[in-house]
Structures are given as structure tokens and as C-alpha cells.
Design a protein around this motif. Structure first.
Motif, mmCIF file in Angstrom:
data_model
loop_
_atom_site.group_PDB
_atom_site.id
_atom_site.type_symbol
_atom_site.label_atom_id
_atom_site.label_comp_id
_atom_site.label_asym_id
_atom_site.label_seq_id
_atom_site.Cartn_x
_atom_site.Cartn_y
_atom_site.Cartn_z
ATOM 1 N N ILE A 122 49.510 47.480 25.460
ATOM 2 C CA ILE A 122 48.708 47.116 24.303
ATOM 3 C C ILE A 122 47.393 47.880 24.381
ATOM 4 C CG2 ILE A 122 47.426 45.260 23.161
ATOM 5 C CD1 ILE A 122 49.546 43.314 24.167
ATOM 6 N N ALA A 123 47.029 48.542 23.304
ATOM 7 C CA ALA A 123 45.756 49.262 23.227
ATOM 8 C C ALA A 123 44.738 48.369 22.534
ATOM 9 C CB ALA A 123 45.923 50.577 22.471
ATOM 10 N N PRO A 124 43.670 47.935 23.219
ATOM 11 C CA PRO A 124 42.656 47.052 22.599
ATOM 12 C C PRO A 124 42.019 47.713 21.379
ATOM 13 C CG PRO A 124 42.371 47.168 24.976
ATOM 14 C CD PRO A 124 43.351 48.235 24.622
ATOM 15 N N GLU A 125 41.686 46.896 20.387
ATOM 16 C CA GLU A 125 41.079 47.429 19.170
ATOM 17 C C GLU A 125 39.684 47.999 19.416
ATOM 18 O OE1 GLU A 125 41.145 44.500 16.121
ATOM 19 O OE2 GLU A 125 43.343 44.353 16.055
ATOM 20 N N ASP A 126 39.030 47.522 20.514
ATOM 21 C CA ASP A 126 37.680 48.005 20.787
ATOM 22 C C ASP A 126 37.674 49.330 21.530
ATOM 23 O OD1 ASP A 126 38.512 47.333 23.317
ATOM 24 O OD2 ASP A 126 37.081 45.697 23.601
ATOM 25 N N GLY A 127 38.856 49.915 21.733
ATOM 26 C CA GLY A 127 38.930 51.201 22.393
ATOM 27 C C GLY A 127 39.015 51.140 23.902
ATOM 28 N N PRO B 244 44.302 50.647 27.771
ATOM 29 C CA PRO B 244 45.537 49.892 27.518
ATOM 30 C C PRO B 244 45.956 49.070 28.734
ATOM 31 C CG PRO B 244 45.760 52.160 26.762
ATOM 32 C CD PRO B 244 44.501 52.099 27.578
ATOM 33 N N ARG C 191 51.817 44.816 28.164
ATOM 34 C CA ARG C 191 52.130 43.825 27.136
ATOM 35 C C ARG C 191 52.778 42.594 27.750
ATOM 36 N NH1 ARG C 191 52.667 43.847 21.761
ATOM 37 N NH2 ARG C 191 52.281 46.102 21.692
#
Length: 637
Positions: free
Chosen positions: A187-192, A195, A198
Motif C-alpha cells: 500500500i502506498a500512503p497518500e501522503d507520499g 509503501p 498490505r
């Protein structure tokens, strides 16, 4: 560089080529019932143990345990790659290969790269389950009645609780985190941020495609307080939830290994453990990935079984899932393509039954099924109380509308008649008798024969009804006689003949026997067909009487002309059969409309129109509908 072959292209190839023809070029096959049998191409043997089933599109070799489709066969026997096998079969089928383009090749290369990381992840999960970190997961599986000897069959694994355990392992093997995000493993966090894995602290269920390749994963949380008990991988270039079914590759193996004439049901259940329970009991089973069954998944199911069984939990959620499946399937239904419904007893699921009662009990419960039409009717009937005329009428209107959503017109009509017939049975009433003409010809053949409608009728009317009861329609008899002399006439209508006979219930025994003969053998000689009919309880006297009844059809049965060309005979036979099927449907519709009028006089206009259409078709059936006189000899005895 060969462009990627999508599933539609593969299915087109399989639709054009019969496995027995492809494999028969390598293996000498002989027909045995509905299958072909020969010596194994993989082992030396003297007794044939290699079987090919065209209906299933599969071969199965008992001597080596190998099974598969025509692509697999070429890969195994000629050592071809998948792409090479597809190319060869496409040429044989007369199909042009999809155009190769740089972009498509690049996409395929990416797919293959992601598939490689998914496979490596599956192997790592399997290894983790056996390590000390997987102790609690192992205990849980044992508690659920799933012993260690079964784990490898279903490739079960475990993901540790570490935030980057899988990521760290795959990166050491050369993976880039961005690739693993695309594969659904990270999973790649939305805040950059960096990863992370999962799946963490979960029992892992690999999701395989139809050919057994890992395309995603499902995970069951070990922590009872986890926000999501089950977690599935996301949509990716490799994995589309709406197209895939968990357990399909293993279910295909079970179906392929089933002996001829004993095909097991293909059961759709709700969860991973339920699929595993069914397959351990020898029942081919699959499950959608946490979503309602899609139209694409239904088409996949029908490619493997004509009438899969949908088994949902008996709770509210299970009933809702069944309802959604009914609504999605209804427009797609076709002759020979439907669903059945099964409900596991006691509010349990298949996994519970297997653990508590064993495989035999699970099989027994899944064999108790409800036909699709009945499940649909019960759902609509139970939507609300039917205690007022308005509510009863609303139910009838819903049933008509639902039947009309079926795309196939013949099946839509059959459903309308079935559903309205069930509606009538809720409030049975004594129906009035309607006769036509001095001879008292019946409004409905079934009402004369089955409802005792002759009470008080004239002697002429009673005699006319008795004559009808004793003999089938001449044209129906003629259709059956022609099929006795040439059983291949029924091939294009075999499903309808099996379901509705020759449009006359007195011929049902002969119709069923002929259908079975066509499924079992290519027998075409009249004497051979008669012998087979007699072995199924159809007497010589009945066949002789049928020949006499057929002669009464006269010029209405030109397909009995022994001098006519075979193609013309087939065309005329099909035309006559279609007419009788339409007439049978109209007669049922008229009988239903009579019942409607008894409760609602405003339905009289509809009854008049239906009777007019039926009477017109009766005249057509009893006339020289082929448009020519015939004084040619009929088929020889």
C-alpha cells in the motif's frame, strides 16, 4: 513478439475446435458413450485410461493424473509454450492472431513481471506459515478442521505482523516497491510515505486464475478486533474481482475427473473456507471475492456447468445476496443455462457441516436444490402479505414484468407461464368448461385430460376427447416417426425436445429416449434405434401405433417424404417442430387466460385474441403448411 491473448480470443479458439478432433490427431480415440477413450500419450499402457470429453472441453489421463484443455495438451505433448500452442490452434481454427503492437507487448511484459512477484510472494507466505511466526495461524487452521496435509493443495500461507516483512524479502530478490504496489502487495500512503505490506498478521488464501496462476490474495485477520476480518487484494493489471472466482482452477480439476454420467454440481458459496470445505468433500466449488456475483462471473460459471448451484447463508445477508444474483441472472438465462439454489441446514455454512457431520452430509445437503423459477417466485411472493386484491394483483404484475426481462423470447414465455401457474395455485378455484364447435374440441388439451372437464358434456364431446386422449396429434406423431428414422433431426432442437417432447405429452417417453440415444451414440439405423428404444421400455406396439398415427398427418408432414433431399427434410422437420412448440405455448396461454377471466371478466378481450391466434395456428398445423401437395411415398417401415 506475440501480442497478449485475452480470454475472449482463447474461448473463440475453443469454441471452433473440438478437443476430440485436435487430440485425435495424436491419440487414436474411439467413442465410448459421451466421451472418447484411447491409450495414454504420457505413459505406456495396454488398457485405455485416457479420456476426452468435448462437452467439458477437457482431457483426463488416469495413468498420469494429467488433465487440461487443448492448449494444455499441446504444451504437454509437443513441449510448446502457451503462446506457441495458441498460435498453432488459432491457425487450425482459421483465426487471425491479435495484431502485435509495441504498447500491447509492453503491457504483457509488465503483467508477466507482476505475475512473477505474485508467485514469489505466494511461496514466501507458504513458508512463513510453517515457521515459528505462523504458530497461531497453524493452530487456528487445525481448530477449523483443516489439517496440515491439506495446506499445500490450497497453497495456504501466513503474513507476519511486521509492517514491511514481505516488502523487505521481495526487494532483496530484485523487486522495486512501485512494482509491488501495482501488484497489490503493498500500500502506498497518500501522503507520499514509504509503501508497506498490505497483508499483515493474516492467514493467506492465494487467488488463482482458471489456469492456476496466482493473481491476488485474500487474508483472514488473526486479531479478532481487526477492522476488516477478511481483506482482498485490489484491482490490478493482473486481477479483476468481477471476472475471477476463488477456487476455479481446483474446481475444474474435480469436474474434469468426474466419471461420465455422474457430473457433480458446481457450487457457488460465500467464503474461502467454504470453498475449501466443498473441494475437500469432492464437490467443485467457487466463491466471488466479497462482492455480488457479476454477469461476467456467471458467464464463466456457465462455461463449466449448465446449471451451477448457488449456496448462500440463510441469514438476511445471504438472502440479499441470493436476491441480487436472481436479478442479475434473469436477463441472461437461456435454454440450458440457469442456476439452482441450495440452503445449508441449521443456519450453518458448508465448512461447519464438513467439520461437524462429514463429507457425505455436506453432499446430501447441497443436493437439495430449488429451481431458479421457484426461488424467484418465492422471493416475490414473500415480499409482502397477499391479503388484499391490490397486493395480489401487484404480485401478478411483478411476475409478468420479471418474466419479460429474460432476453430469450421462448424462455421468457415459458417463465411467464410457470410463474403465473404458481400464482394460480395460491388461490385454486374451480374453472368453467369452455368448448368449441359441435364436436366439443377442447380449449385446453390438459384440462380435458387432467381436470375432469367432461362432466355433463354431450356423448360426441366425450368421444372426441377420448380420441384425443388415445392418440397424439398426427403432426406430433409424424415428427416423432421422422426422428426415429433419422435421430439427427433433433440435434438442433435437442434441449427443447428433452424439455418439451414433440408437443404432445403422450410422446414424452419416446422423446426422452431419443434424446438419451443422441447423447450416448451416433446410432442412425432405424432398426438399431428401435432396439435401443425397446431397451428403455418403449414397446414395439407403441412404435407401430405411432407409425399409423403419423399417416393421419397426410400432406401436413412432407418431411416424411422418402424421396425428398435430406437438407429439405431437415428444414421442413424443424419448421414443423417450431410450429408445434408455438401452438403448445399458445394453448397453455389460453388455458391461463381462462383462469384469469374467471376472476376478472375484463380479461375476456385478451382471451378472445389468444384463442384467435391459437385457432389460426391450429389450422396452419393441420394444413399443408409446406405449401405443396405430396403424393410421394413416406419413410419405409
Amino acid at each position: 513478439m506475440v501480442g497478449r491473448f485475452d480470454e475472449r480470443f482463447i474461448e473463440e479458439i475453443k469454441g471452433r475446435l473440438r478437443p476430440s478432433d485436435v487430440i485425435g490427431k495424436t491419440v487414436k480415440l474411439r467413442k465410448q458413450g459421451r466421451e472418447y477413450v484411447g491409450l495414454s500419450p504420457f505413459n505406456k499402457e495396454k488398457t485405455p485410461s485416457f479420456f476426452v470429453n468435448d462437452e467439458k472441453g477437457q482431457f483426463f489421463d488416469f495413468s498420469s493424473g494429467k488433465t487440461g484443455d487443448i492448449i494444455t495438451f499441446l504444451q504437454e505433448t509437443e513441449r510448446l509454450s502457451f503462446a506457441e500452442a495458441v498460435e498453432k490452434l488459432a491457425a487450425e481454427a482459421g483465426l487471425a492472431l491479435p495484431a502485435a503492437d509495441p504498447r500491447g507487448a509492453e503491457v504483457e511484459k509488465k503483467r508477466q513481471g507482476l505475475a512473477d512477484w505474485l508467485e514469489l510472494a505466494a511461496q514466501w507466505f507458504e513458508a512463513e506459515l510453517k515457521r515459528p511466526v505462523g504458530r497461531d495461524a497453524r493452530a487456528y487452521l487445525e481448530k477449523r478442521g483443516l489439517p496440515e496435509k491439506e495446506w499445500a493443495r490450497f497453497r495456504l500461507g501466513f503474513s507476519p505482523s511486521g509492517r514491511t516483512a514481505l516488502k523487505d524479502y521481495l526487494v532483496t530478490k530484485g523487486a522495486r516497491p512501485a512494482e509491488l504496489v501495482e501488484a497489490g502487495l503493498l500500500i502506498a500512503p497518500e501522503d507520499g510515505g514509504a509503501p508497506y505490506d498490505r497483508f499483515r498478521d493474516r492467514i493467506i488464501f492465494p487467488i488463482l486464475d482458471a489456469r492456476g496462476r496466482v493473481v491476488s490474495f485474500g487474508g483472514r485477520a488473526m486479531d479478532p478486533n481487526a477492522r476488516a476480518k477478511y481483506l482482498n487484494g485490489p484491482e490490478t493489471v493482473v486481477f479483476h474481482k468481477g471476472n475471477n472466482l476463488y477456487g476455479l482452477s481446483e474446481a475444474r480439476k474435480i469436474l474434469a475427473a468426474a466419471p461420465t454420467g455422474d457430473e457433480p454440481p458446481l457450487v457457488v458459496v460465500e467464503g474461502y473456507m467454504d470453498v475449501i470445505a466443498c473441494q475437500r468433500a469432492g464437490i467443485p466449488s467457487v466463491a466471488p471475492m466479497g462482492t455480488a456475483l457479476t454477469e461476467e462471473q456467471m458467464e464463466v460459471l456457465w462455461r463449466h456447468h449448465p446449471e451451477p448451484t448457488l449456496c448462500f447463508d440463510g441469514d438476511r445477508a445471504g438472502r440479499q445476496a441470493a436476491g441480487r444474483a436472481i436479478d442479475r441472472a434473469l436477463p441472461l438465462l437461456k435454454p440450458g443455462k440457469s442456476f439452482k439454489f441450495a440452503l445449508v441446514e441449521g443456519g450453518k455454512d458448508p465448512d461447519d457441516v464438513l467439520r461437524e457431520q462429514g463429507p457425505a452430509a455436506l453432499k446430501s445437503q447441497l443436493e437439495k436444490t430449488t429451481p431458479f423459477a421457484e426461488a424467484l417466485f418465492v422471493r416475490e411472493r414473500d415480499l409482502e402479505p397477499l391479503d388484499t386484491p391490490e397486493r395480489r394483483t401487484a404480485l401478478k404484475v411483478r411476475l409478468r414484468k420479471l418474466a419479460a426481462t429474460i432476453a430469450d423470447p421462448d424462455l421468457a414465455q415459458a417463465y411467464k407461464e410457470d410463474l403465473l401457474g404458481r400464482f394460480e395455485q395460491l388461490w385454486p378455484t374451480q374453472q368453467p368448461v369452455y368448448t368449441v364447435g359441435a364436436a366439443g374440441r377442447e380449449l385446453s388439451r390438459h384440462r380435458w385430460a387432467k381436470k375432469g372437464a367432461l362432466a355433463g358434456a354431450s356423448p360426441e364431446t366425450k368421444q372426441a376427447a377420448q380420441d384425443l386422449k388415445a392418440s397424439p396429434r398426427p403432426l406430433a406423431a409424424a415428427l416423432a416417426v421422422a426422428a426415429l428414422h433419422d435421430p439427427s433431426l433433433i440435434d438442433n432442437s435437442i434441449e427443447l425436445v428433452g424439455a418439451r417432447g414433440f408437443g404432445d405429452e403422450r410422446l414424452d417417453a419416446i422423446a426422452q429416449a431419443l434424446v438419451q440415444i443422441r447423447y450416448e451414440t451416433d446410432e442412425a439405423e432405424f432398426d438399431g434405434v428401435v432396439r435401443r428404444l425397446r431397451s428403455r421400455g418403449v414397446s414395439q406396439e407403441l412404435i407401430a401405433k405411432l407409425e399409423r398415427d403419423a399417416r393421419r398427418a397426410g400432406v401436413s408432414a412432407p418431411f416424411l417424404d422418402a424421396t425428398a433431399a435430406r437438407d429439405r427434410v431437415r428444414a421442413l422437420w424443424s419448421q414443423a417442430f417450431e410450429l408445434l412448440m408455438k401452438l403448445e405455448a399458445l394453448e397453455r396461454a389460453v388455458a391461463s387466460a381462462v383462469g384469469d377471466m374467471a376472476r376478472d371478466p375484463s380479461a375476456a378481450a385478451a382471451l378472445i385474441n389468444l384463442k384467435a391466434e391459437r385457432d389460426h395456428l391450429r389450422k396452419l398445423v393441420n394444413s399443408d403448411w409446406a405449401g405443396e401437395a405430396h403424393d410421394k411415398p413416406v419413410l419405409p417401415h
